[in-house]
Write a protein that holds these residues in place. Sequence first.
Motif, short mmCIF file in Angstrom:
data_model
loop_
_atom_site.label_atom_id
_atom_site.label_comp_id
_atom_site.label_asym_id
_atom_site.label_seq_id
_atom_site.Cartn_x
_atom_site.Cartn_y
_atom_site.Cartn_z
N LEU A 8 0.52 -2.01 0.14
CA LEU A 8 0.02 -0.28 0.27
C LEU A 8 0.58 1.41 -0.05
CD1 LEU A 8 -2.47 -1.24 2.74
CD2 LEU A 8 -3.09 -0.65 0.21
N ILE A 9 1.74 1.27 -0.14
CA ILE A 9 2.92 2.52 0.10
C ILE A 9 3.92 2.18 -0.93
CG2 ILE A 9 4.80 3.31 2.32
CD1 ILE A 9 3.61 2.01 4.38
N LYS A 10 3.77 3.27 -2.04
CA LYS A 10 4.23 3.06 -3.23
C LYS A 10 4.85 4.21 -3.24
CE LYS A 10 0.49 0.34 -5.79
NZ LYS A 10 -0.46 -0.18 -4.82
N VAL A 11 5.92 4.74 -3.83
CA VAL A 11 6.90 5.27 -3.79
C VAL A 11 6.30 6.20 -4.95
CG1 VAL A 11 9.23 6.04 -5.20
CG2 VAL A 11 9.01 3.52 -3.84
N PRO A 12 5.77 6.33 -5.75
CA PRO A 12 5.18 7.11 -7.02
C PRO A 12 4.13 8.05 -5.83
CG PRO A 12 5.37 5.26 -8.12
CD PRO A 12 5.58 4.90 -6.71
N GLU A 13 3.37 7.68 -5.14
CA GLU A 13 2.50 7.83 -4.26
C GLU A 13 2.82 9.43 -3.62
OE1 GLU A 13 -0.65 5.51 -3.20
OE2 GLU A 13 -1.40 5.44 -4.79
N MET A 14 4.09 8.82 -2.52
CA MET A 14 4.84 9.30 -1.53
C MET A 14 5.72 10.34 -2.42
SD MET A 14 3.82 8.18 0.82
CE MET A 14 2.76 6.86 0.77
N ASP A 15 5.98 9.69 -4.05
CA ASP A 15 6.54 11.10 -4.38
C ASP A 15 5.78 12.34 -4.78
OD1 ASP A 15 8.92 10.87 -4.39
OD2 ASP A 15 9.22 10.09 -6.43
N GLU A 16 4.25 11.97 -5.18
CA GLU A 16 3.58 12.76 -5.64
C GLU A 16 2.43 13.94 -4.31
OE1 GLU A 16 0.24 10.89 -7.49
OE2 GLU A 16 -0.70 12.97 -7.19
N MET A 17 2.78 13.06 -3.20
CA MET A 17 2.30 13.64 -2.17
C MET A 17 2.95 14.90 -1.31
SD MET A 17 0.48 11.31 0.73
CE MET A 17 0.55 9.52 -0.08
N ALA A 18 4.43 14.14 -1.82
CA ALA A 18 5.24 15.77 -0.68
C ALA A 18 6.12 16.55 -1.48
CB ALA A 18 6.62 13.97 -0.56
N GLY A 19 5.88 16.41 -3.06
CA GLY A 19 6.03 17.12 -4.05
C GLY A 19 7.27 17.92 -4.16
N SER A 20 7.17 18.76 -3.77
CA SER A 20 8.87 20.18 -3.66
C SER A 20 8.85 20.22 -2.22
CB SER A 20 9.25 20.80 -4.71
OG SER A 20 7.84 21.88 -4.39
N ASP A 21 8.28 20.53 -1.62
CA ASP A 21 7.82 20.59 -0.22
C ASP A 21 9.27 19.74 0.75
OD1 ASP A 21 6.25 22.00 2.35
OD2 ASP A 21 7.28 19.83 3.33
N PRO A 22 10.61 20.48 1.03
CA PRO A 22 11.38 19.53 1.94
C PRO A 22 11.19 18.57 3.18
CG PRO A 22 11.38 22.22 2.23
CD PRO A 22 10.56 22.02 1.05
N HIS A 23 10.22 19.25 4.01
CA HIS A 23 9.31 18.78 5.29
C HIS A 23 8.91 16.75 5.02
CE1 HIS A 23 10.42 21.89 7.63
NE2 HIS A 23 10.22 23.08 6.80
N LEU A 24 8.06 17.72 3.71
CA LEU A 24 7.14 16.49 3.30
C LEU A 24 8.40 15.66 2.80
CD1 LEU A 24 4.13 17.73 2.14
CD2 LEU A 24 4.22 16.68 4.89
N ARG A 25 9.28 15.62 2.40
CA ARG A 25 10.64 14.42 1.09
C ARG A 25 11.50 14.44 2.58
NH1 ARG A 25 9.99 14.93 -3.94
NH2 ARG A 25 12.27 13.42 -4.25
N ARG A 26 11.15 14.71 3.21
CA ARG A 26 12.62 13.98 4.56
C ARG A 26 11.35 12.76 4.96
NH1 ARG A 26 13.50 16.08 10.13
NH2 ARG A 26 12.13 17.78 9.70
N TYR A 27 9.96 13.15 5.44
CA TYR A 27 9.20 12.27 6.15
C TYR A 27 8.48 11.22 5.32
CZ TYR A 27 8.44 16.23 9.24
OH TYR A 27 8.31 17.32 10.00
N LEU A 28 8.55 11.42 4.40
CA LEU A 28 7.83 10.27 3.48
C LEU A 28 9.12 9.69 2.91
CD1 LEU A 28 4.75 12.15 1.47
CD2 LEU A 28 5.12 10.16 3.29
N HIS A 29 10.33 10.67 2.58
CA HIS A 29 11.36 9.26 1.61
C HIS A 29 12.17 8.81 2.34
CE1 HIS A 29 10.94 10.00 -3.11
NE2 HIS A 29 10.45 10.87 -2.58
#
Lengths: 215, 415
Positions: free
Chosen positions: B174-195
């Motif tokens: 259920l945790i897919k890399v493209p979806e996480m990418d899309e959700m994080a966008g270019s936001d540095p905080h979200l990229r840190r959490y999700l990636h």
Amino acid sequence: MKGLTNSDLFASLVEKLLAGEIICEITDESLYRFLQDTVHQQDVDGFLRRIGRVLRVTQDGSGFFAAYRNLSDSSIKQQIKRNFSEVINDLEPLVRWLRLALSAEKMGNPLQPGDTLRGSELLKAIENAPALVEELDRLSRSKLFSNNSTGAKKQLDAILRRLCENGYLVARGSSGSVYVATGKWARLYELLQFIGAHEQLEGVEDEPSQREFLH
Amino acid sequence: MITRDELKRIFRLLRKHEDLLITAYLENSGVVDEAEEDIRAVESLISSRLLWRPDDSEAVRLTRELSGLFERILRDPRRLTVDADIGGVINNIENNINRYKDALRSGSRDDVNHYQGQVERLVDDLRCSLLDSSGHLWQKINSEFGYVTSLDLKIKENEVVLKQAKRLNDSLELIKVPEMDEMAGSDPHLRRYLHRWLLASVELCRRETVDAMHKLNELLFEYRKQQRLGCLIDAFYRRYQSSPGYIPLDYTEMGEIPSVFNQVTPVSLTGQPDIIDPQQELVLTEIITGLRKEHVAIEEPEVLELIGVQPVEPPIEILLSPLRQAVENFYLMAVDADQPLSAVDYRPSDDIESDIELWLYAIIARYNNMDESERILFEMTYQESTDPVFSGRLLVHDVSIRLRLDGDVVLNTRD
């Protein structure tokens, strides 16, 4: 066996196989390891084939032994028949022994090649159950385990000694009460499996028994 | 707000009643044996919500929070369960991310901070939960289900854990890399959490879960094999019990003997020693040394009656064997000769002794058997060479005898 050449190992292996022995990690670790190499397996099998035998391994891979290449010869049939009747005569005491060891073992694991058997623990478990003491006494009167000892300890010692003499156990350590099960049990289980399935003993499923090399 | 004193009171309670709590947890599946405990202590623990009583008729037990704390911290393999509700947590994270983005758009700093904190907490919880879950699987595997004793129960436990592992593995999908990418966008905080936090943990968890499934299948195979063997032994035992004297059919009488009975009968492999191979000589010598145990009987000489001999009678001539006579003659020749005599040169004719070796032995034996007074008259010399294989062995080709002259040193010499 340290320092032996491949040629020494080959000679020793062939002699033991032709003497009807089962080569396993417990009885002959260096010979067993030698046979783990498929090139050596093919060598030994090739040699045995030239003298009318083949190399076989038990289904669980724990023991190697020699079998006849062709069973149509009447003298070979006679020899197998003789072998069979010896095994059949020992079957009941061996089954009763296995059942005794199984009942005494709290985990309920049947004895398998490589398992360690501690005489003192077995004795303790037997002495705590009158039915097992009775069964031990009964076993001591069977032809295979025949002994005149009295008392559970002496009877158990005599039975364990006989199992060592017959190649089912190997004594380990200096205390003399620790034993390791050999690959011979795997052969016995194959025979039991075949007979049990063919005589439709309740609870026995059908399954293949052993592998042969190079066909 | 929880005060420091309140927390201290809880720690004091835990310390004071540790034996009660440990006994309940380890020995009674969480149930308190009230007959054994002080009623006031139990009441105090109930009022602090460390114990609870489901119903008046039921026994007091540890609260879920307390036993959960032990299970989680001590990683108790008996109690651990795998939390696989990942889908729900992902939805929750997604909702909070959407609100975070809304707050960013509306420029509300407080709301941004609030939802960022929510996302961080949720991702961290999920990350910990994933790592805990795969860790729990391995805890159970490493214990080899030692918390149950029977083989049947081990198989059941193994099957349950295998199902949990499969469910966890499915949930990880259920945790897919493209979806996480899309959700994080270019936001540095979200990229840190999700990636960096989440996807790295997902990968680790996936590897551990797949390995766990493999190991569980192996264990299950082994347990089932043991179970089958147990049944096999039981089946024969029951047959021997119900049919005394039971003997299976003679399968070797079948037209074709089943291959399972095909095993060679012992062949005795022996060989003869190769006594003419010099390389085996040492070993063979070692083998035969001391083999002969019986003593050779030494014949006592008979006591002869004294016979009266008339001095006028001629002396009795003792007849020697031809070989002994030839040896005597050889020594007599040596007395007359003025140089050493070679035994080989003076060997007797074949009808007396054809074997040169025996002739040499006879000459040597005669020399050795002489009285000291006689032997001192002769000097014996060996002509010999060293054995090509055993350097310590000397091969004698000839012996020479000469009359010792006055003043000679008395000893045997070798060339």
